[in-house]
Design an enzyme around this catalytic site. Structure first.
Site, mmCIF file in Angstrom:
data_model
loop_
_atom_site.group_PDB
_atom_site.id
_atom_site.type_symbol
_atom_site.label_atom_id
_atom_site.label_comp_id
_atom_site.label_asym_id
_atom_site.label_seq_id
_atom_site.Cartn_x
_atom_site.Cartn_y
_atom_site.Cartn_z
ATOM 1 N N LYS A 237 3.719 1.349 -7.341
ATOM 2 C CA LYS A 237 4.300 -0.014 -7.136
ATOM 3 C C LYS A 237 3.696 -1.189 -8.373
ATOM 4 C CE LYS A 237 8.003 1.558 -4.400
ATOM 5 N NZ LYS A 237 7.583 2.350 -3.913
ATOM 6 N N ALA B 165 0.971 -1.678 0.083
ATOM 7 C CA ALA B 165 -0.086 0.104 0.050
ATOM 8 C C ALA B 165 0.966 1.139 0.133
ATOM 9 C CB ALA B 165 -0.659 0.212 1.325
ATOM 10 N N ASP C 174 9.456 -3.276 -0.406
ATOM 11 C CA ASP C 174 9.205 -1.509 -0.503
ATOM 12 C C ASP C 174 9.270 -1.505 0.713
ATOM 13 O OD1 ASP C 174 8.991 0.950 -0.410
ATOM 14 O OD2 ASP C 174 7.803 1.099 -1.492
ATOM 15 N N CYS D 162 13.196 4.499 1.571
ATOM 16 C CA CYS D 162 12.530 5.707 1.325
ATOM 17 C C CYS D 162 13.286 5.673 2.028
ATOM 18 C CB CYS D 162 10.756 6.180 0.691
ATOM 19 S SG CYS D 162 9.460 5.843 2.156
#
Length: 451
Positions: free
Chosen positions: A265, A261, A325, A378
């Site tokens: 991606k 979420a 991620d 990130c």
């Protein structure tokens, strides 16, 4: 004699937006609540529903500007207050920050900024007695504020000292300063298109980036922009759009998107032809991902679960690819989420790095021979990027790094490190208009399981 009618007092225009901005600032600065949870979802501020689109945009810009300039604002106010900000009325601090931010950085007339901040404290029982103080300080700010800013411009006060020290140590002082400048800019609006980015850039009054994303400065509700309702694009920072492309041709391959979420991606992977299983532990965030894919007319399998636990149960499944991620400090996204710089602490890094290690180990075990793992965060912190992959490669002899070529990232060799991993910085992709420059800080590595 007919009964007399009295008009009910009406609230000054813009006061509701500033009151909500004050509440949200208090949530960040004193209750350690993120902007995301206060702006969207079940825990969002209840007053947001009553704001017009214009006032909602004003409120968001107010809060973001204050958080981006919090250190400098603190300096300015400290010089204008003889005894500091009163501690018995939190609304005074919020009103001063809101007023000063408008005077110094926003296109709001000084008299309006002062008046509305005074009204803000007058409407609060504990703060009302400080209305005269707020009025006097903000009037002085209009006269004396800019020179006070100029005297500390070189001190990078708007970045938490622990972050600036880390970035200086890892990237060097010059790049750390460039990062600090970049995250002080209000960011643009980046979009990933299904097709025809140049055509959509024209329609959205933006420009096409070398990486293929469309960047625009359009304001207002995203749902009203051309192509949104038709499912032609989705919002995604240009740097965040790069990791999913590193798999190469994934048509008909089984790909897992972990911690998926809000789904940018996932959408990329499905649009590229993969059979995607999207995994996320948050039911609310997964519901948002599902809604996003429905709008885009894309489909995936959805799993609400802890990623590490789900992978542990899936060992032996032999996935063709896994996109991890991983949850992280998110320090690379401060320009879009300026609360992160003040909510995160250096002590947050170690437990998150441990969680990333666990996810990596489970992902390796769930890959088929020849399968590809794309790991990304990130974060600008090396423990959550370069060091995590270095440690994994030392402990997992079955895995090997496949360096990313500059040709895979539009020839932007500056966003690749010496090992061939992706490392974007907020100061990358400069532009003559600072609002159109920059990227989120991302790290990504491509690993393949040996046959």
């Amino acid at each position: 004699m007919p009964p007399q009618r009295f008009a009910l007092p009406t609230e000054a225009p813009g006061l509701a937006a500033r009151r909500i901005a004050a509440d949200i600032l208090d949530g960040v600065l004193h209750k350690h609540r993120t902007l995301d949870e206060q702006l969207d979802g079940a825990a969002a501020h209840p007053g947001l529903k009553s704001l017009s689109d214009r006032d909602r945009a004003l409120m968001r810009r107010l809060v973001a500007t204050i958080l981006r300039r919090l250190g400098t604002l603190g300096h300015v106010l400290s010089r204008l207050l003889d005894r500091g900000i009163p501690t018995d009325a939190p609304r005074v601090q919020s009103a001063l920050l809101i007023g000063a931010a408008q005077i110094l950085w926003m296109d709001v007339p000084d008299h309006a900024a002062v008046d509305l901040s005074v009204r803000l404290v007058q409407s609060d029982r504990r703060a009302a007695k400080y209305a005269g103080l707020v009025n006097a300080v903000l009037r002085r700010c209009a006269r004396e504020g800019q020179p006070l800013i100029d005297e500390v411009k070189s001190r990078n006060l708007d970045v938490a000292p622990w972050l600036l020290a880390r970035w200086s140590a890892h990237y060097g002082e010059t790049i750390a300063r460039d990062i600090a400048i970049a995250i002080g800019q209000e960011p643009s609006f980046d979009i990933t298109m299904k097709s025809n980015p140049a055509q959509w850039a024209t329609r959205l009054h933006g420009e096409t980036l070398p990486t293929g994303s469309v960047r625009t400065l359009l304001q207002g509700s995203v749902t009203t922009l051309p192509g949104f309702a038709e499912g032609q694009w989705w919002v995604q920072d240009a740097a965040a759009a790069l990791p999913a492309r590193l798999f190469g041709d994934i048509k008909n391959k089984q790909i897992v998107d972990l911690c998926a979420a809000p789904g940018g991606k996932t959408a990329q992977l499905v649009h590229a032809g993969a059979q995607v299983t999207a995994v996320d532990r948050s039911p609310a965030r997964m519901a948002r991902l599902r809604d996003n894919l429905t709008r885009l007319s894309l489909s995936a399998e959805f799993v609400v679960a802890d990623g590490a636990e789900w992978l542990g149960q899936s060992q032996g499944a032999g996935f063709d690819g896994i996109l991890l991620d991983a949850p992280c400090t998110s320090t690379g996204t401060i320009r879009r989420h300026p609360d992160i710089g003040w909510l995160r602490q250096e002590s947050d890094i170690a437990p998150l790095a441990a969680a990333q290690k666990r996810l990596l180990q489970r992902a390796v075990a769930a890959l088929r021979p020849g399968g590809t793992l794309i790991y990304c965060t990130c974060s600008l912190e090396p423990e959550e990027g370069e060091q995590a992959i270095s440690e994994l490669l030392k402990s997992e002899s079955a895995m090997q790094r496949v360096p990313i070529a500059a040709s895979e990232v539009a020839g932007l060799s500056e966003i690749l490190n010496r090992d061939g991993d992706l490392r974007t910085l907020p100061c990358h992709l400069p532009h003559a208009d600072p609002r159109l420059g920059g990227l989120d800080g991302f790290y990504a590595a491509r690993l393949v399981r040996r046959n």
